[in-house]
Scaffold this active site. Structure first.
Site, PDB file in Angstrom:
ATOM      1  N   TYR A   1       0.773  -0.441  10.884  1.00  0.00           N
ATOM      2  CA  TYR A   1       1.196  -0.110   9.516  1.00  0.00           C
ATOM      3  C   TYR A   1       1.226   1.408   9.317  1.00  0.00           C
ATOM      4  O   TYR A   1       2.186   1.958   8.765  1.00  0.00           O
ATOM      5  CB  TYR A   1       0.224  -0.772   8.534  1.00  0.00           C
ATOM      6  CG  TYR A   1       0.584  -0.658   7.076  1.00  0.00           C
ATOM      7  CD1 TYR A   1       1.504  -1.527   6.496  1.00  0.00           C
ATOM      8  CD2 TYR A   1      -0.016   0.304   6.266  1.00  0.00           C
ATOM      9  CE1 TYR A   1       1.825  -1.431   5.156  1.00  0.00           C
ATOM     10  CE2 TYR A   1       0.301   0.403   4.922  1.00  0.00           C
ATOM     11  CZ  TYR A   1       1.215  -0.467   4.373  1.00  0.00           C
ATOM     12  OH  TYR A   1       1.535  -0.365   3.039  1.00  0.00           O
TER      13      TYR A   1
HETATM   14  N1  LIG Z   1      -0.260  -2.651  -2.425  1.00  0.00           N
HETATM   15  C1  LIG Z   1      -0.584  -1.438  -2.014  1.00  0.00           C
HETATM   16  O1  LIG Z   1      -1.698  -0.952  -2.239  1.00  0.00           O
HETATM   17  C2  LIG Z   1       0.415  -0.618  -1.249  1.00  0.00           C
HETATM   18  C3  LIG Z   1       0.028   0.666  -0.889  1.00  0.00           C
HETATM   19  C4  LIG Z   1       0.934   1.463  -0.187  1.00  0.00           C
HETATM   20  C5  LIG Z   1       2.190   0.974   0.130  1.00  0.00           C
HETATM   21  N2  LIG Z   1       2.522  -0.300  -0.227  1.00  0.00           N
HETATM   22  C6  LIG Z   1       3.865  -0.750   0.140  1.00  0.00           C
HETATM   23  O2  LIG Z   1       4.528  -1.196  -1.012  1.00  0.00           O
HETATM   24  C7  LIG Z   1       5.472  -2.203  -0.657  1.00  0.00           C
HETATM   25  C8  LIG Z   1       5.219  -3.437  -1.486  1.00  0.00           C
HETATM   26  O3  LIG Z   1       3.891  -3.886  -1.229  1.00  0.00           O
HETATM   27  P1  LIG Z   1       3.176  -4.930  -2.184  1.00  0.00           P
HETATM   28  O4  LIG Z   1       1.781  -4.494  -2.319  1.00  0.00           O
HETATM   29  O5  LIG Z   1       4.003  -5.171  -3.387  1.00  0.00           O
HETATM   30  O6  LIG Z   1       3.174  -6.218  -1.241  1.00  0.00           O
HETATM   31  P2  LIG Z   1       3.205  -7.777  -1.572  1.00  0.00           P
HETATM   32  O7  LIG Z   1       2.734  -8.048  -2.954  1.00  0.00           O
HETATM   33  O8  LIG Z   1       2.499  -8.406  -0.422  1.00  0.00           O
HETATM   34  O9  LIG Z   1       4.759  -8.129  -1.498  1.00  0.00           O
HETATM   35  C9  LIG Z   1       5.444  -7.972  -0.295  1.00  0.00           C
HETATM   36  C10 LIG Z   1       6.904  -8.206  -0.524  1.00  0.00           C
HETATM   37  O10 LIG Z   1       7.587  -8.026   0.731  1.00  0.00           O
HETATM   38  C11 LIG Z   1       8.379  -9.175   0.974  1.00  0.00           C
HETATM   39  N3  LIG Z   1       8.507  -9.472   2.388  1.00  0.00           N
HETATM   40  C12 LIG Z   1       7.535  -9.490   3.335  1.00  0.00           C
HETATM   41  N4  LIG Z   1       8.047  -9.891   4.514  1.00  0.00           N
HETATM   42  C13 LIG Z   1       9.361 -10.140   4.310  1.00  0.00           C
HETATM   43  C14 LIG Z   1      10.424 -10.587   5.141  1.00  0.00           C
HETATM   44  N5  LIG Z   1      10.258 -10.884   6.439  1.00  0.00           N
HETATM   45  N6  LIG Z   1      11.659 -10.720   4.604  1.00  0.00           N
HETATM   46  C15 LIG Z   1      11.860 -10.443   3.290  1.00  0.00           C
HETATM   47  N7  LIG Z   1      10.901 -10.023   2.453  1.00  0.00           N
HETATM   48  C16 LIG Z   1       9.659  -9.873   2.960  1.00  0.00           C
HETATM   49  C17 LIG Z   1       7.643 -10.303   0.273  1.00  0.00           C
HETATM   50  O11 LIG Z   1       8.528 -11.387   0.085  1.00  0.00           O
HETATM   51  P3  LIG Z   1       8.002 -12.931   0.093  1.00  0.00           P
HETATM   52  O12 LIG Z   1       7.586 -13.237  -1.316  1.00  0.00           O
HETATM   53  O13 LIG Z   1       9.189 -13.709   0.553  1.00  0.00           O
HETATM   54  O14 LIG Z   1       6.839 -13.011   1.055  1.00  0.00           O
HETATM   55  C18 LIG Z   1       7.213  -9.617  -1.010  1.00  0.00           C
HETATM   56  O15 LIG Z   1       8.266  -9.580  -1.933  1.00  0.00           O
HETATM   57  C19 LIG Z   1       5.287  -2.441   0.847  1.00  0.00           C
HETATM   58  O16 LIG Z   1       6.239  -1.673   1.563  1.00  0.00           O
HETATM   59  C20 LIG Z   1       3.902  -1.909   1.099  1.00  0.00           C
HETATM   60  O17 LIG Z   1       3.723  -1.516   2.426  1.00  0.00           O
HETATM   61  C21 LIG Z   1       1.669  -1.100  -0.900  1.00  0.00           C
END
Ligand SMILES: NC(=O)c1ccc[n+]([C@@H]2O[C@H](COP(=O)([O-])OP(=O)(O)OC[C@H]3O[C@@H](n4cnc5c(N)ncnc54)[C@H](OP(=O)(O)O)[C@@H]3O)[C@@H](O)[C@H]2O)c1
Length: 252
Positions: free
Chosen positions: A157
């Site tokens: 990651y």
């Molecule tokens: N949360 C944090 O603290 C944090 C911090 C830094 C960066 N980020 C980044 O922010 C972004 C969003 O994270 P989040 O926290 O919102 O994550 P999340 O709640 O786990 O949501 C992940 C999203 O990615 C989609 N996804 C995962 N694998 C996929 C695939 N193979 N094809 C299509 N869609 C896929 C999921 O769709 P499904 O519903 O179909 O699974 C979901 O909509 C990511 O890039 C993450 O790395 C998050």
């Protein structure tokens, strides 16, 4: 103000819009007036689509499994065909795999690099192929604190997110003089499904909370303002920037 921030008559493609940060951003862009194409792997999941349509704008689901490069390559052309144009791309879809480095599997490495980096690259390239000739467009990638820091037990990651920040700058260097803005948002610690393991660990979650100057974890609504800004006229002279939405974490 409206001339700076309105997204009326704009079309935004968003990955990761089913949940978490991507959902918050998709709804925020729709609230600013944009029509939304949700690039998602589950066409039957219409929760976000219905919420967006409730705001009075158009919303279509475009099939796009981020593990499948062939599907990814088709998603932007299909968005343009069905929505008529593409003005904004948000790459928010992402996955996390945690393990000590010595045990980290090759399978997990490949999945994380595919979804968090290669998919972002292909979607940026496809969007650029359309936006550069028309000399306008806004691309917003979602980076991470581990674009700057190494993190712990997240080697794939951290590698992918470090590369996303560099890709953002590389594309900005090429496309800024051609009317296309490429920037990234850097989330801090956000209460989404991705962090369930951390949130449920009382010691780690307390340690994290104590280090956040704002005194709370972020939530998906915290990203609406930054995304509208980077998608709108207000940010026309901003290129290759990594905008932290982190409650002050990086400044500490
Ligand atoms: N949360 C944090 O603290 C944090 C911090 C830094 C960066 N980020 C980044 O922010 C972004 C969003 O994270 P989040 O926290 O919102 O994550 P999340 O709640 O786990 O949501 C992940 C999203 O990615 C989609 N996804 C995962 N694998 C996929 C695939 N193979 N094809 C299509 N869609 C896929 C999921 O769709 P499904 O519903 O179909 O699974 C979901 O909509 C990511 O890039 C993450 O790395 C998050």
């Amino acid at each position: 103000m409206e001339q700076f921030f309105s997204l009326k008559n704009k079309v935004a493609a968003v990955t990761g819009g089913t949940r978490g940060i991507g959902k918050g951003i998709a709804i925020g862009l729709a609230e600013a007036g944009a029509d939304i194409a949700l690039l998602q792997r589950s066409p039957e999941d219409t929760t976000t689509k219905k919420e967006i349509e409730g705001l009075g704008v158009r919303c279509e689901i475009i099939p796009c499994d981020l593990e499948d490069s062939n599907q990814i390559k088709k998603a932007i052309p299909e968005t343009i065909e069905r929505m008529g144009t593409l003005d904004i791309l948000v790459n928010s879809g992402g996955i996390q795999r945690r393990s000590p480095a010595v045990d980290f599997s090759e399978e997990d490495w490949d999945s994380v690099l595919q979804v968090n980096l290669k998919a972002v690259w292909i979607l940026c390239q496809e969007a650029g192929r359309y936006m550069v000739p028309k000399k306008s467009g806004k691309i917003i990638n979602i980076a991470s604190l581990v674009s700057f820091q190494g993190g712990l037990y997240v080697p794939a990651y951290a590698s992918a997110k470090g590369a996303v920040s560099q890709l953002t700058k590389a594309l900005a260097n090429e496309w800024s003089h051609q009317g296309v803005n490429v920037n990234a948002i850097v989330p801090g610690y956000i209460a989404t499904d991705m962090n369930t393991a951390l949130i449920e660990d009382p010691i780690r979650s307390r340690q994290i909370l104590e280090r956040i100057p704002a005194g709370r974890w972020g939530n998906p609504d915290d990203f609406k303002g930054a995304a509208i800004f980077l998608a709108s006229e207000a940010s026309n002279y901003i290129h290759g920037h990594l905008l932290a939405v982190d409650g002050g974490w990086l400044g500490r």
